[in-house]
Design an enzyme around this catalytic site. Structure first.
Site, PDB file in Angstrom:
ATOM      1  N   LYS A 202       0.858  -1.183   0.000  1.00 60.78           N
ATOM      2  CA  LYS A 202       0.000   0.000   0.000  1.00 60.78           C
ATOM      3  C   LYS A 202       0.891   1.229   0.000  1.00 60.78           C
ATOM      4  CE  LYS A 202      -3.599   2.415   2.571  1.00 60.78           C
ATOM      5  NZ  LYS A 202      -4.602   2.323   3.628  1.00 60.78           N
ATOM      6  N   LYS A 256      -2.180  -1.401  -3.841  1.00 61.36           N
ATOM      7  CA  LYS A 256      -3.052  -0.238  -3.724  1.00 61.36           C
ATOM      8  C   LYS A 256      -2.235   1.039  -3.758  1.00 61.36           C
ATOM      9  CE  LYS A 256      -6.087   1.913  -0.378  1.00 61.36           C
ATOM     10  NZ  LYS A 256      -6.537   1.914   0.968  1.00 61.36           N
TER      11      LYS A 256
HETATM   12  C1  PBG Z   1      -7.221   3.688   5.667  1.00 58.59           C
HETATM   13  C2  PBG Z   1      -7.652   3.375   4.272  1.00 58.59           C
HETATM   14  C3  PBG Z   1      -7.514   4.251   3.199  1.00 58.59           C
HETATM   15  C4  PBG Z   1      -8.112   3.639   2.099  1.00 58.59           C
HETATM   16  C5  PBG Z   1      -8.573   2.395   2.509  1.00 58.59           C
HETATM   17  N1  PBG Z   1      -8.273   2.242   3.871  1.00 58.59           N
HETATM   18  C6  PBG Z   1      -6.975   5.623   3.150  1.00 58.59           C
HETATM   19  C7  PBG Z   1      -5.648   5.925   3.729  1.00 58.59           C
HETATM   20  O1  PBG Z   1      -4.767   5.069   3.837  1.00 58.59           O
HETATM   21  O2  PBG Z   1      -5.484   7.083   4.101  1.00 58.59           O
HETATM   22  C8  PBG Z   1      -8.204   4.273   0.749  1.00 58.59           C
HETATM   23  C9  PBG Z   1      -9.272   3.781  -0.173  1.00 58.59           C
HETATM   24  C10 PBG Z   1      -9.580   4.688  -1.307  1.00 58.59           C
HETATM   25  O3  PBG Z   1      -8.940   5.748  -1.520  1.00 58.59           O
HETATM   26  O4  PBG Z   1     -10.514   4.360  -2.049  1.00 58.59           O
HETATM   27  N2  PBG Z   1      -6.733   2.697   6.443  1.00 58.59           N
END
Ligand code: PBG
Length: 332
Positions: A202, A256
């Site tokens: 991520k 991601k």
């Molecule tokens: C937070 C989380 C995020 C997303 C999923 N879980 C945002 C972040 O890490 O700040 C992002 C999903 C998206 O942008 O569609 N744990």
């Protein structure tokens, strides 16, 4: 052995593109409803459906309407739904205790979905950010996001979700060691069939902006997430993280965001052959919707093409806000 290609005109690639029937026959990758995981936003109240302004077409729904939406998704053949809570600011604290409350929004939604749509798999989000007063995925101590203390909280959160009936736990926090700790806790608690889909690779991405609005975390977040989410310049590190998480007991792994990281999807799939997913995140969704609303692109075609790209890159499935729309098109 390298296949030989006959010289023109013996080989004419356009022969294989001459009609829909022939194109279908030679097509290497296809998108199906089985590939979809639908991320949804849950909020408190009853009978509430509230649009997220930065994500046209996406709603925050109260638990009763989430259950109804899950039943519709199940009828469309969507295999999994993924819950994200929009937590009331008054429930955000420094110790994030709401995260593992058996009756928090997310856990109530799991039970309601299980009752209304028992055949759809329910996936959760494990991270402290919806419950944290400073919007971070981990505890902040003296300005630092601390790892090991956070993992203890994530384990409590995991067990509460599994107890509520979650099928797939989705740790999105990027702390080290969390997969092993969560897997051990699940085994000890008799939840040996609960799966873990690790957000293994991520990235610290600007594409999450609209999501943070959707869950009400934008205002809360102080600073950035660069000390725990990955640097967008790295690729080998993604492979090491995926290997680490698989070794610790993850069943499936995620990359991601999606579209800017298709190279990572391909490398991960080729290297490990594990069930591999991409998250087409909020910013990707918002860009497509915004351009479509302006009449600059054909939204439906771009949506389908963007999702097919993930299949071509080796993904087994995609988390996408487009899931119901796509399923409706694919079901004709
Ligand atoms: C937070 C989380 C995020 C997303 C999923 N879980 C945002 C972040 O890490 O700040 C992002 C999903 C998206 O942008 O569609 N744990």
């Amino acid at each position: 052995m390298k296949p030989t290609i006959a010289p023109y005109p013996l080989a004419r690639f356009r022969r294989a593109r001459q009609s829909p029937a022939i194109r279908g026959l030679v097509r290497e990758n296809t998108l199906t409803t089985d590939d979809l995981i639908w991320p949804v936003f849950v909020r408190d109240g009853e009978g509430v459906e509230e649009p997220v302004s930065s994500m046209p077409g996406v709603m925050r729904r109260s638990v009763d309407l989430i259950a109804k939406a899950a039943a519709e998704a199940q009828a469309l053949g969507i295999p999994a739904i993924c819950l994200f809570p929009y937590t009331d600011p008054s429930l955000k604290t420094e110790d994030c205790a709401e995260a593992w409350s058996a009756d928090n929004l997310s856990n109530r939604a799991i039970r309601a979905i299980k009752a209304a749509a028992p055949d759809i798999a329910v996936m959760t989000d494990v991270a402290l950010d919806p419950y944290n007063i400073n919007g971070h995925d981990g505890y902040v101590v003296d300005g630092e996001i601390v790892n090991d203390q956070t993992v203890e909280a994530l384990v409590k959160m995991t067990l509460a979700q599994a107890d509520a009936g979650a099928d797939i736990i989705g740790p999105s926090d990027m702390m080290d060691g969390r997969i092993g700790a969560m897997r051990q806790a699940l085994e000890s608690a008799g939840h040996q069939n609960v799966m873990i889909l690790s957000y293994a690779a991520k990235y610290a991405s600007a594409f999450y902006g609209p999501f943070r609005d959707a869950v009400g975390a934008s205002g809360a977040l102080t600073g950035d997430k660069k000390t725990y989410q990955m640097d967008p310049g790295n690729s080998d590190e993604a492979l090491r993280l995926v290997e680490r998480d698989l070794t610790e007991g993850a069943d499936m792994v995620m990359i991601k965001p999606g579209m800017p990281y298709l190279d990572i999807c391909r490398r991960v799939k080729d290297t490990f052959g594990a069930p591999t997913y991409a998250y087409q995140v909020s910013g990707e969704y918002a860009m497509i919707q915004a351009a479509a609303q302006n009449g600059w692109i054909d939204g439906e075609k771009v949506m389908l093409e963007s999702l097919l790209g993930f299949k071509r890159a080796g993904c087994d499935g995609i988390l996408t806000y487009f899931a119901p729309q796509v399923a409706r098109i694919l079901q004709g």
